[in-house]
Enzyme design. Structure first.
Site, PDB file in Angstrom:
ATOM      1  N   GLY A 191       0.827  -1.203   0.000  1.00  0.00           N
ATOM      2  CA  GLY A 191       0.000   0.000   0.000  1.00  0.00           C
ATOM      3  C   GLY A 191       0.860   1.250   0.000  1.00  0.00           C
ATOM      4  O   GLY A 191       0.746   2.089  -0.864  1.00  0.00           O
TER       5      GLY A 191
ATOM      6  N   GLU B 108       7.194   2.644   9.506  1.00  0.00           N
ATOM      7  CA  GLU B 108       7.738   3.838   8.851  1.00  0.00           C
ATOM      8  C   GLU B 108       9.035   4.345   9.477  1.00  0.00           C
ATOM      9  O   GLU B 108       9.714   5.196   8.892  1.00  0.00           O
ATOM     10  CB  GLU B 108       6.683   4.940   8.851  1.00  0.00           C
ATOM     11  CG  GLU B 108       5.510   4.576   7.961  1.00  0.00           C
ATOM     12  CD  GLU B 108       4.290   5.438   8.224  1.00  0.00           C
ATOM     13  OE1 GLU B 108       3.715   5.957   7.259  1.00  0.00           O
ATOM     14  OE2 GLU B 108       3.901   5.594   9.383  1.00  0.00           O
TER      15      GLU B 108
END
Ligand SMILES: Cc1cc2nc3c(=O)[nH]c(=O)nc-3n(C[C@H](O)[C@H](O)[C@H](O)COP(=O)(O)OP(=O)(O)OC[C@H]3O[C@@H](n4cnc5c(N)ncnc54)[C@H](O)[C@@H]3O)c2cc1C
Ligand code: SF4
Lengths: 336, 729
Positions: free
Chosen positions: B240, B689
């Site tokens: 994604g 992240e």
């Protein structure tokens, strides 16, 4: 992709008569068909034609069938020993998967990678002559710096062709009526002029049947140096194919060609002449490099290619003539 | 049954007391064999009877109106059924967590590449052919397509703490630099896809989506129906990176077409369409100012930026996010400008903010270290703030100092030497480092756990976008219930199941993991009751329950299904404590002094990011992030045409994500043991992240160390490296 007729040729004669678009590995053509940049009514599949997939000795050289895959050619032991430049150039291109499918003929005839050519919402003279050239005033990082015309600034992307040019290979072509002709590879490509849609001198019905390599340049040192935007799997920004014959410090012969800088593998005879008979030195290479890039870039985004070509040229020659500190570099030498 | 647990106070570290011993282990993904054998069915793999194929048509002007669609131009194409235009079609994907329809443009065109119609045919080939040949007539309007050229700029109020101007003026040493980063594409491997099927007044949508709870509302709002009429399935998502947070135009179009035509409709974007209309990361122009005293105390920090987006989009790349809390100063100031342009809209792409903001900010820190003559690791260590510099919150737990020290030690930082002095042949060698930071969140999330005998099922509409959700939820439930993870089935990606946070912002494991934990804790309570012991006394291990001098097999104790559902929400701890993952990245590069090529030779990321739930999937996340860091530093460069704003690099041959050869064999990740008690009841932090945040800066700082020269426009492509090196001559 538009509907098309599919014809599977079993002999070169059938293929020529079918008068359609030849498909070999399809790694470029199918992409172009999907986005409707190329819309053939008939596809002529030549991959079942016998006798086009072999590499055979041809005098002191080799005859490479048009259907020999890029992988097979790059890994052929004769090629690796006698023409390492060719092997390296092929391996510097595309990815292993693509090279497994891609053929010798298809590689020579792959189309440019100018992004506007691939986008039918943008005018492009190479797709439709007279339509205009969207790359001018647009993004031009991959465009050519030499041999362009006001109608088209695109570069030829093949790495293999650059090596073949330095090695002075010939291309064997079978015309529709069956006659064979052989032309030096430099004469295969044409400059865009006002007909950028025509990349080569091939006529309708022409089929590339083979590439002929002349005798190996015994004792020469060979390097294919390609600079790109990532370490692998990217089209070149510039490349230098070089095979140098030396006696002591003196450069006897320099076989050179430059990739991704022109609509065809670029050559510059003056450059070779300036080198031949001279002792290798940084001053010599710097002078010759300046001569090589004396022309200006036709698009602001490719101005960098002049500097990059200059530097890559010097680095390659230093490496080949052992001016460079050789730790960590490896130079291929041809074997008898 | 669905009472909500609010995270108001630190919770006991139950996962350290349970005895099964599976949490944290490098367990293989249960879905792995399905994926590598092609049995995992991604959206476009779903075979359905009677399905029609739709292909989106793009606008080829930058701004204006559609005045006509020449349906005759495609009538002759075999199998074409319809050209669908509809007021409910959407202009672009919804922003993450929007929960409502994005702009529905009608016949207005806002950017080149906007999906404006759907051609539906019996075959994909027919639909694609027709979509490309469909003639559209437009009325064009003036469009501004570059951030530099547009007059439409919104300058936000500065975010400040202390008096930056005074501190800056008084600073003894100053770094004031400008940086630019280009747009980035999410470049997920699986192109966006949707299959919609209307039956009896409700629609079932299979689509590649990250946040089903929100996507359900987005689709209902788009279609003007109730959320109860929408069912969404996304059991497998092929990556994604932010680009599937919100409902996409392909899904809206498929649903509208299926309703109209009474057959299931499948819409799979071509790669070019993904580039044209899926939200990109904005390009940024940054100015970083850092002031310090001679002895290396930072006194002033400012990080201003300009980003772009299309009008009507609320998102703006939060460039200075990490700059606001990494280091302390007497005065801090951050001002953002949003340039409104007619171009593919911008949204969240992996680590929005940090991924590009830290390239500039941590490069400036490196330059400051140079100016001061202080080691970059030491400079950072000297300037860690006691509390959040902007709002005074306590740090929940901050392992940054340990990461910096441990990383320097492990990487051999002491051998770094003077800039521009180490070479091997034509290659200049350098080392660089940067801090890593990415704030961590807890988002409302629910999960249900069922236990029958020694087998359990976890159910939530959470997604696994390749990150390992199937694995970690199985591990949490197995740990809590004393089962082998093989005995836990995890069901995800189905809107019938309890609504989770979804995958985004690295909060999925925190949120869905906590909900699973809490649901399992309820079952533990019931097991304790049945066994006749207190919850504290209960041990569940290997399918057996022990407590209060009794021991029983779960197959006897839980003969009838036990079911519990739990919801978690962030609470008081988030107000008192600031939770963030921290780390330190180290890189060694070789720069070719002739060609400007950069090769990363080795990299180390040391990270403290709370409890690690699965050592293997966590490592993959961290490595993946670091590789994207290499991409941001060296290769990724999305180009748009300066005249009509269209994306020029529309495929993966032109948009360069790092190839294998760009990634060094020596890539190390080290996790420091950590528990974040203030974050959530499983003491985790977001991890996905953190890997990218700062990684690219370490590479760029290594280039500066190798060459003795700095680059300010990223990525560091060969020509830019050469230009920097030539500036040295
Ligand atoms: C992502 C990607 C990256 C790539 N990177 C590189 C790179 O870095 N360097 C590089 O050099 N190449 C690169 N390539 C291009 C690749 O080398 C070519 O696609 C391939 O060589 C084409 O060979 P093919 O057999 O598949 O040709 P096809 O696609 O089958 O055909 C190409 C063209 O040649 C014509 N043709 C084929 N054979 C004959 C014949 N015998 N006689 C007459 N006409 C013929 C076809 O009609 C068509 O017009 C890349 C390709 C891709 C997709
Ligand atoms: S440079 Fe050539 S290929 Fe590119 S847009 Fe212009 S005409 Fe077309």
């Amino acid at each position: 992709m538009r509907p098309f007729d599919y014809f599977r040729a079993t002999a070169t004669g059938d293929a020529a008569m079918a008068s359609g678009q030849i498909i070999a590995g399809g790694t470029n053509l199918l992409d172009l068909m999907k986005i409707q940049v190329v819309n053939p009514e008939t596809l002529v599949d030549i991959t079942r034609i016998e006798g086009l997939s072999e590499i055979v000795c041809h005098g002191d050289g080799l005859r490479i069938g048009a259907l020999v895959t890029n992988t097979a050619l790059a890994h052929d032991t004769r090629v690796r020993a006698g023409w390492p430049l060719l092997s390296r150039a092929i391996l510097a291109g595309a990815s292993a998967q693509i090279r497994n499918k891609a053929t010798t003929g298809g590689n020579l005839l792959q189309r440019t990678r100018c992004p506007y050519f691939y986008d039918t919402s943008q005018p492009c003279n190479k797709r439709t002559p007279g339509e205009g050239c969207a790359a001018q005033g647009g993004s031009g990082r991959m465009l050519a710096i030499f041999g362009t015309s006001e109608h088209c600034l695109a570069a030829h992307p093949s790495d293999m062709a650059v090596a073949l040019t330095a090695l002075q290979a010939e291309v064997e072509i079978r015309a529709r009526k069956g006659d064979l002709r052989r032309i030096p590879i430099q004469q295969l490509y044409r400059e865009p002029g006002d007909r950028p849609d025509r990349d080569t001198v091939l006529e309708a019905g022409d089929i590339i049947t083979a590439v002929i390599l002349p005798a190996p340049l015994i004792g020469s040192r060979q390097v294919y140096r390609k600079v790109r935007d990532r370490a692998s799997y990217a089209f070149g920004l510039v490349s230098v194919a070089a095979a140098i014959e030396m006696e002591g410090d003196t450069i006897m012969r320099a076989h050179l060609s430059y990739g991704s800088v022109a609509p065809h593998p670029w050559t510059d005879d003056a450059v070779a002449e300036m080198l031949e008979g001279q002792a290798a030195s940084d001053a010599l290479f710097a002078n010759v490099a300046d001569a090589l890039i004396s022309e200006g870039a036709p698009h602001p985004d490719t101005e960098y290619k002049r500097t990059l070509l200059r530097r890559t040229f010097i680095a390659t020659l230093r490496q080949l003539t052992v001016l460079a500190d050789r730790s960590g570099t490896d130079i291929a030498r041809t074997q008898a | 049954m669905t009472d909500t647990f609010t995270m108001d106070s630190p919770q006991p570290r139950l996962l350290d007391q349970t005895g099964q011993g599976v949490v944290g282990t490098p367990m293989n993904r249960p879905d792995g064999p399905h994926k590598v054998s092609g049995r995992a069915s991604y959206t476009a793999d779903t075979v359905m009877d009677n399905v029609l194929h739709g292909v989106l048509v793009r606008a080829t002007i930058a701004r204006g109106k559609i005045t006509g669609i020449d349906r005759d131009s495609i009538r002759s194409i075999q199998g074409v059924i319809d050209v669908i235009t509809d007021q409910r079609m959407i202009r672009n994907p919804a922003q993450g967590m929007a929960g409502e329809a994005p702009v529905q443009p009608g016949d207005a065109v806002y950017y080149h590449g906007q999906p404006i119609a759907l051609v539906v045919a019996e075959t994909f080939e027919g639909a694609r052919d027709a979509a490309q040949r469909l003639n559209i007539r437009y009325e064009t309007e003036k469009a501004y397509v570059t951030p530099e050229g547009t007059p439409d700029r919104e300058v936000a109020d500065p975010e400040t703490a202390g008096d930056f101007d005074a501190a800056w003026k008084a600073a003894e040493v100053r770094v004031d630099q400008k940086y630019t980063t280009p747009s980035h594409a999410a470049a997920a491997m699986e192109p966006h896809a949707a299959i919609a099927d209307w039956k009896d007044g409700s629609v079932t949508l299979r689509s590649s989506l990250q946040m089903i709870r929100f996507n359900k509302k987005e689709l209902a709002d788009t279609l003007g129906i109730e959320p109860a009429q929408v069912r969404i399935l996304a059991p497998f998502v092929g990556g994604g990176f932010g680009s599937k947070l919100g409902l996409g135009p392909e899904a809206a179009a498929a649903a509208i077409a299926s309703q109209k035509l009474g057959r299931p409709v499948r819409v799979v974007m071509t790669r070019q369409t993904v580039f044209d209309c899926v939200l990109r990361r904005s390009e940024t122009a940054q100015r970083v100012r850092i002031g310090a005293t001679q002895d290396g105390r930072i006194t002033a920090i400012s990080h201003d930026d300009t980003v772009s987006n299309l009008d009507g989009e609320g998102f703006s790349e939060p460039v200075s996010q990490a700059s606001q809390f990494l280091y302390g100063a007497d005065g801090l100031s951050f001002t953002q400008t949003v340039a409104r342009i007619a171009a593919t809209p911008a949204g969240s792409v992996r680590a929005p903010g940090e991924a590009v903001g830290m390239l500039g900010f941590e490069s400036a820190m490196d330059e400051l270290a140079d100016s001061l003559g202080i080691d970059p690791v030491e400079l950072r260590l000297r300037n860690l703030p006691d509390t959040h510099p902007m709002d005074g919150r306590e740090f929940s737990v901050r392992g940054l100092a340990d990461c910096l020290r441990e990383g320097a030690e492990q990487f051999g930082w002491a051998q770094r030497g003077t800039a521009g002095t180490r070479r091997e042949g034509d290659w200049l060698i350098g080392m660089g480092m940067a801090s890593a930071a990415r704030s961590s969140m807890l988002v409302k999330s629910a999960a249900r756990v069922r236990l029958t005998g020694d087998r359990a099922v976890v159910e939530t509409d959470m997604t696994d976008i390749g990150t390992g959700t199937y694995a970690i939820l199985a591990q949490i439930a197995a740990e809590m219930l004393g089962l082998s993870p093989d005995n836990v089935e995890v069901r995800l990606g189905n809107s019938d199941l309890p609504g989770a946070s979804g995958s985004g912002g690295s909060f999925g494991a925190n949120s869905a993991g906590s909900a699973t934990f809490l649901a399992a804790r309820k079952i533990r309570a019931r097991l304790a009751e049945q066994l006749g012991c207190s919850e504290d006394d209960l041990t569940l291990q290997g399918g057996r329950a022990r407590g209060g001098n009794r021991e029983m097999a779960l197959t006897d104790l839980a003969r009838d299904e036990m079911q519990a559902e739990a919801t978690i929400e962030s609470g008081m701890t988030a107000k008192s404590h600031f939770s963030s993952g921290f780390g330190a990245h180290f890189a060694e590069v070789a720069v070719n002094e002739w060609t400007g090529e950069v090769r990363v030779r080795r990299m180390l990321g040391v990270m403290s990011m709370g409890r690690i739930l699965n050592e293997k999937t966590a490592r993959s996340q961290a490595l993946g992030g670091m590789i994207w860091g290499i991409g941001a530093a060296l290769t990724e460069d999305m180009q748009s045409d300066r005249r009509d704003g269209h994306v020029v690099t529309r495929d993966l041959a032109n948009y360069h994500v790092p190839s294998h050869a760009d990634v060094p064999g020596d890539m190390q990740v080290l996790f420091l043991e950590e528990r974040d008690d203030w974050a959530n009841p499983i003491q985790t932090k977001g991890i996905g992240e953190l890997g990218i945040s700062g990684a690219g800066a370490a590479v760029l700082n290594a280039i500066a160390h190798a060459t003795g020269k700095r680059i300010y426009d990223f990525p560091a492509l060969p020509d830019r490296v050469i230009a920097a090196m030539e500036a040295a001559l």
